[in-house]
Motif scaffolding. Structure first.
Motif, PDB file in Angstrom:
ATOM      1  N   TYR A   1      -8.188  -8.971   5.593  1.00 18.19           N
ATOM      2  CA  TYR A   1      -7.419  -8.494   4.327  1.00 18.19           C
ATOM      3  C   TYR A   1      -6.522  -7.249   4.439  1.00 18.19           C
ATOM      4  O   TYR A   1      -6.559  -6.584   5.528  1.00 18.19           O
ATOM      5  CB  TYR A   1      -8.470  -8.100   3.182  1.00 18.19           C
TER       6      TYR A   1
ATOM      7  N   ASP B   1     -15.633  -7.552  10.556  1.00 13.70           N
ATOM      8  CA  ASP B   1     -17.232  -8.266  10.705  1.00 13.70           C
ATOM      9  C   ASP B   1     -18.259  -7.722   9.600  1.00 13.70           C
ATOM     10  O   ASP B   1     -18.545  -6.363  10.268  1.00 13.70           O
ATOM     11  CB  ASP B   1     -17.644  -8.632  11.902  1.00 13.70           C
TER      12      ASP B   1
ATOM     13  N   ASP C   1      -7.047  -8.832  -2.062  1.00 20.68           N
ATOM     14  CA  ASP C   1      -7.703 -10.142  -1.931  1.00 20.68           C
ATOM     15  C   ASP C   1      -8.307 -10.325  -0.414  1.00 20.68           C
ATOM     16  O   ASP C   1      -7.454  -9.941   0.431  1.00 20.68           O
ATOM     17  CB  ASP C   1      -6.758 -11.337  -2.304  1.00 20.68           C
ATOM     18  N   LYS C   2      -9.101 -10.935  -0.177  1.00 22.67           N
ATOM     19  CA  LYS C   2      -9.796 -11.104   1.070  1.00 22.67           C
ATOM     20  C   LYS C   2      -9.871 -12.590   1.322  1.00 22.67           C
ATOM     21  O   LYS C   2     -10.266 -13.377   0.510  1.00 22.67           O
ATOM     22  CB  LYS C   2     -10.986 -10.310   1.380  1.00 22.67           C
ATOM     23  N   ALA C   3      -9.548 -12.978   2.783  1.00 24.32           N
ATOM     24  CA  ALA C   3      -9.786 -14.231   3.414  1.00 24.32           C
ATOM     25  C   ALA C   3     -11.310 -14.021   3.870  1.00 24.32           C
ATOM     26  O   ALA C   3     -11.148 -13.323   4.844  1.00 24.32           O
ATOM     27  CB  ALA C   3      -8.812 -14.524   4.261  1.00 24.32           C
ATOM     28  N   THR C   4     -11.992 -14.857   3.333  1.00 20.23           N
ATOM     29  CA  THR C   4     -13.592 -14.636   3.831  1.00 20.23           C
ATOM     30  C   THR C   4     -13.940 -15.997   4.660  1.00 20.23           C
ATOM     31  O   THR C   4     -13.759 -16.962   4.163  1.00 20.23           O
ATOM     32  CB  THR C   4     -14.558 -14.248   2.751  1.00 20.23           C
ATOM     33  N   PHE C   5     -14.857 -15.823   5.635  1.00 13.26           N
ATOM     34  CA  PHE C   5     -15.766 -16.735   6.331  1.00 13.26           C
ATOM     35  C   PHE C   5     -16.998 -16.501   6.413  1.00 13.26           C
ATOM     36  O   PHE C   5     -17.374 -15.485   6.501  1.00 13.26           O
ATOM     37  CB  PHE C   5     -14.990 -16.756   7.746  1.00 13.26           C
TER      38      PHE C   5
ATOM     39  N   GLY D   1     -21.101  -9.200   8.498  1.00 13.73           N
ATOM     40  CA  GLY D   1     -22.398  -9.974   8.401  1.00 13.73           C
ATOM     41  C   GLY D   1     -23.227 -10.071   9.697  1.00 13.73           C
ATOM     42  O   GLY D   1     -23.270  -9.248  10.569  1.00 13.73           O
TER      43      GLY D   1
ATOM     44  N   GLN E   1     -14.130 -10.829   6.993  1.00 18.11           N
ATOM     45  CA  GLN E   1     -13.173 -10.747   6.296  1.00 18.11           C
ATOM     46  C   GLN E   1     -11.740 -10.097   6.821  1.00 18.11           C
ATOM     47  O   GLN E   1     -11.898  -9.497   7.811  1.00 18.11           O
ATOM     48  CB  GLN E   1     -13.764  -9.552   5.338  1.00 18.11           C
TER      49      GLN E   1
ATOM     50  N   SER F   1     -21.844 -15.673   3.750  1.00 15.89           N
ATOM     51  CA  SER F   1     -22.170 -14.371   3.139  1.00 15.89           C
ATOM     52  C   SER F   1     -20.870 -13.557   3.275  1.00 15.89           C
ATOM     53  O   SER F   1     -20.900 -12.471   3.197  1.00 15.89           O
ATOM     54  CB  SER F   1     -23.165 -13.829   3.674  1.00 15.89           C
ATOM     55  N   ASP F   2     -19.737 -14.262   3.257  1.00 19.26           N
ATOM     56  CA  ASP F   2     -18.402 -13.610   3.518  1.00 19.26           C
ATOM     57  C   ASP F   2     -18.633 -12.698   4.759  1.00 19.26           C
ATOM     58  O   ASP F   2     -18.148 -11.379   4.692  1.00 19.26           O
ATOM     59  CB  ASP F   2     -18.061 -12.719   2.180  1.00 19.26           C
ATOM     60  N   ASP F   3     -19.181 -13.076   5.861  1.00 18.46           N
ATOM     61  CA  ASP F   3     -19.433 -12.534   6.996  1.00 18.46           C
ATOM     62  C   ASP F   3     -18.079 -11.886   7.747  1.00 18.46           C
ATOM     63  O   ASP F   3     -18.043 -10.752   8.067  1.00 18.46           O
ATOM     64  CB  ASP F   3     -20.193 -13.067   7.984  1.00 18.46           C
TER      65      ASP F   3
END
Length: 268
Positions: A14, A24, A1-5, A26, A12, A8-10
């Protein structure tokens, strides 16, 4: 699983089961901000990279700084190994004993070392282990003198004296001219020689006068368009003339042959 920010989930963060990622993917750049930054090993006992606000960035090996940025460039602790080097400006080596090695990888024990010590610039042939040095060349910056060494590198055989403005050849060192060393000038420790050993003649010429001396005494003098004189103790004894020779003093001979129609000798 990824922590995305990001929309556009630019950004990540994980772990894929083997490695951890901060990624990065995005819009924009990945920016890490800190007053001072350090990247260290897992237990924080050795730094890999340190960056100081308004100062240097260090790259480290086993916790010791090896490359650091400075206000003028970089400072390397240790050796630099590179496939090439391009310098746009001055290159400076600062040390009490600065040295530059040119190591050839297509020969054995035929390398070049250039160093400066005690105000002298020296060039050596050096072996691959850098343990045997054979001196070839020396410049004394204090006097301006330049020396060239013989094959063993122990004795200077050709030396330029800046103060005297002369080039000195040691005993038995020859100044040679011609593709076959045809003309040789040297001193053998006892006598001086001008030796023609090759093709053609030895010719000595002057614009108006040629003198051959012993010390201050002229032994032979040849004048363009005029006489050739042979002397004794500096005094003329025989001179060529337009009609023959002129002798000052006595002629002592074992025989005399006259080649003329009347076979006469004139006295007075």
């Amino acid at each position: 699983d990824k922590a995305t920010f990001g929309a556009s989930d630019d950004l990540q963060i994980y772990h894929d089961g083997s490695s951890s990622f901060i990624k990065d993917v995005g819009t924009g750049n990945l920016i890490i901000q800190a007053t001072d930054l350090q990247i260290a090993n897992a237990d924080n006992t050795a730094n890999y990279i340190r960056a100081f606000n308004g100062g240097a960035v260090d790259l480290r090996y086993a916790g010791s700084a090896k490359l650091a940025t400075t206000s003028t460039g970089i400072n390397v602790t240790g050796s630099v190994v590179a496939d090439g080097l391009t310098v746009d400006g001055d290159a400076q080596i600062s040390s009490a004993f600065p040295r530059l090695f040119l190591m050839e990888n297509d020969t054995t024990d035929l390398n070049t070392a250039i160093n400066s010590s005690a105000g002298d610039l020296k060039i050596f042939t050096v072996n691959d282990a850098k343990s045997v040095y054979t001196q070839r060349f020396n410049i004394d910056h204090g006097t301006g003198d330049i020396s060239f060494f013989e094959d063993t590198g122990t004795t200077a055989k050709l030396a330029w004296s800046a103060a005297n403005e002369d080039l000195n050849f040691a005993d038995n060192v020859k100044a040679t001219f011609g593709s076959g060393d045809d003309l040789q000038i040297y001193h053998d420790g006892s006598h001086s020689y001008i030796s023609d050993t090759g093709q053609g003649d030895l010719r000595i010429s002057g614009s108006s006068l040629v003198d051959i001396k012993c010390g201050d005494d002229v032994m032979l003098r040849a004048t363009e368009g005029g006489s050739t004189q042979i002397r004794y103790d500096g005094s003329q004894k025989l001179a060529t003339t337009s009609t023959g020779i002129d002798v000052t003093g006595d002629v002592v001979a074992d025989a005399l042959t006259l080649d003329s129609t009347d076979n006469t000798i004139t006295f007075g």
